[in-house]
Design a protein around this motif. Structure first.
Motif, PDB file in Angstrom:
ATOM      1  N   ALA A  62       0.575  -1.379  -0.097  1.00  0.00           N
ATOM      2  CA  ALA A  62      -0.493  -0.104  -0.652  1.00  0.00           C
ATOM      3  C   ALA A  62       1.352   1.190  -0.064  1.00  0.00           C
ATOM      4  CB  ALA A  62      -0.877  -0.428   1.628  1.00  0.00           C
ATOM      5  N   SER A  63       2.154   1.754   0.366  1.00  0.00           N
ATOM      6  CA  SER A  63       3.079   2.435   0.568  1.00  0.00           C
ATOM      7  C   SER A  63       3.894   2.442  -0.556  1.00  0.00           C
ATOM      8  CB  SER A  63       3.595   2.284   1.658  1.00  0.00           C
ATOM      9  OG  SER A  63       2.831   2.450   2.862  1.00  0.00           O
ATOM     10  N   CYS A  64       3.613   1.569  -1.621  1.00  0.00           N
ATOM     11  CA  CYS A  64       4.366   1.033  -2.616  1.00  0.00           C
ATOM     12  C   CYS A  64       5.965   0.779  -2.920  1.00  0.00           C
ATOM     13  CB  CYS A  64       4.651   2.709  -3.389  1.00  0.00           C
ATOM     14  SG  CYS A  64       4.993   2.034  -5.289  1.00  0.00           S
ATOM     15  N   ASN A 169      -1.415   4.158  -4.397  1.00  0.00           N
ATOM     16  CA  ASN A 169       0.249   3.632  -3.947  1.00  0.00           C
ATOM     17  C   ASN A 169       1.276   4.352  -4.886  1.00  0.00           C
ATOM     18  OD1 ASN A 169      -0.341   1.573  -5.999  1.00  0.00           O
ATOM     19  ND2 ASN A 169       0.388   0.137  -4.308  1.00  0.00           N
TER      20      ASN A 169
END
Length: 398
Positions: A62-64, A169
């Motif tokens: 989700a935060s890449c 993301n």
């Protein structure tokens, strides 16, 4: 006799040894030659073997971020060597950017070297890092907008709302887009716009479509001009014609959207001040196809009776001066009073007397008049000649 003995010492690595071989030679008489030493070096030149993990695809979170540790991508588990034990393959990574934000190609080169420095052929594992997380957004709320004076409408996002919370993301600066399907509403100028919003990130991940319903309504009332107030008149039968042919019709109906609309009216009829007189309060209304109603307008239609009554005056007559000219049985009365509206009318008269040629002889001009309840009057003249036609009586002189 030629003999040797060996002294073996460990080398620098597993599988490496130094053999010091000492040779001796003694003849049959016991004479021994000087010892000679031979050094035998035992080396390991066999490379170890291993199998690199299979190519794999992993995904950003989700935060890449991504986890390319061997726990996720696979480790070498079959290191083997002819001599060395407990050897482990190692790797180096080269990371190159993929074709979108959040995508990478990790080229992982695995190597394995045994304790003696023998190195297996390098093997390459390709780790593809992909972004498979769809972006998120919130479609604008359903909304109602309205047509303008030309029946046009503005459904741009300035009026209907735009997506402002696009998020992903990995991808930055992404914008939701939309397509519209327009269906006709239940009246001219009404439409339903089904706006389908979509959002796709740079890696081709598409959010679930969201639908916004835009209701286009016409809330503009039509316009018209009521006919002018008018006076009409009863006919010979005390009837009247208050149709629009006689009293005027609305001819300038207009609306921003609806075509071919016609003003309608309702009448309230109240009695006037006399028989045959009425006040028609005609209330005009105009409603367009979408139910928008113009302000009511009132036309006042005054129905009047302007028809004079009729009668026949008695015929001219000559009477004797001894007779009473007010005796209508003698001089005649009106018996045929009639009117288109008023009933129970009675003709009346006034007399004008002019002296005749001798005493007791006069001419009476009797003016008969008949007025209906609405003030319409008819007059007629009857002439009554009063004569003295009685001879004098001389017997009174005897």
């Amino acid at each position: 006799m030629l003999l040797f003995h060996d002294v073996v010492t460990a080398g620098a690595c597993e599988g490496a040894y130094i053999i010091t071989r000492t040779w001796t030679l003694t003849d049959d008489c016991g004479n021994t030659a000087t010892e000679q030493t031979q050094t035998i070096t035992v080396s390991d030149n066999t490379a170890p073997t291993f199998t690199a993990p299979a190519d794999i695809e992993i995904f950003t979170d989700a935060s890449c971020n991504y986890d390319a540790t061997v726990t996720q991508t696979g480790d070498v588990t079959d290191e083997a060597d002819n001599c060395s034990a407990s050897i482990d393959a190692t790797f180096t990574d080269v990371v190159t950017a993929g074709d979108c934000e959040g995508a990478y190609i990790i080229t992982r080169t695995w190597t394995l070297t045994d304790d003696c420095g023998n190195t297996a052929t390098e093997q390459t594992q390709t780790i593809t890092v992909s972004d498979n997380t769809a972006p998120t957004f919130t479609a604008p709320a359903d909304i109602e907008i309205f047509t303008d004076a030309s029946c046009n409408y503005d459904a741009t996002v300035t009026q209907t709302g735009d997506v402002t919370d696009e998020a992903d993301n990995c991808s930055a600066s992404i914008d939701a887009t939309f397509t519209d399907v327009v269906t006709a509403g239940d009246c001219e100028g009404a439409y339903i716009i089904t706006r389908t919003w979509t959002l796709t990130d740079d890696c081709g991940n598409t959010a679930t479509e969201q639908t916004q319903t835009i209701t286009v309504s016409d809330n503009t009332a039509p316009t018209f001009t009521a006919p002018a107030d008018i006076e009409i008149f009863t006919d010979a039968s005390c009837n009247y014609d208050a149709t629009v042919t006689q009293t005027g019709d609305v001819t300038d109906e207009a609306d921003n959207c609806s075509a071919s609309i016609d003003a309608t009216f309702t009448d309230v009829v109240t009695a006037g001040t006399c028989e045959g007189a009425y006040i028609i309060t005609r209330t005009w209304t105009l409603t367009d196809d979408c139910g928008n109603t113009a302000t009511e307008q009132t036309q006042t239609i005054t129905v009047s009776d302007n028809t004079a009554p009729t009668f026949t005056a008695p015929a001219d007559i000559t009477i004797n001066c001894e007779e009473n000219p007010d005796n209508l049985t003698l001089t005649g009365d009106v018996t045929d009073e009639a009117d288109n509206c008023s009933s129970g009318l009675e003709a009346t008269y006034t007399d004008t007397t002019n002296p005749g040629a001798c005493e007791n002889e006069v001419t009476i001009t009797r003016t008969w008049s008949l007025t209906d309840n609405c003030g319409n009057t008819t007059t007629a003249i009857q002439t009554i000649n009063v004569q003295d036609n009685t001879a004098p009586d001389i017997s009174a002189l005897q």
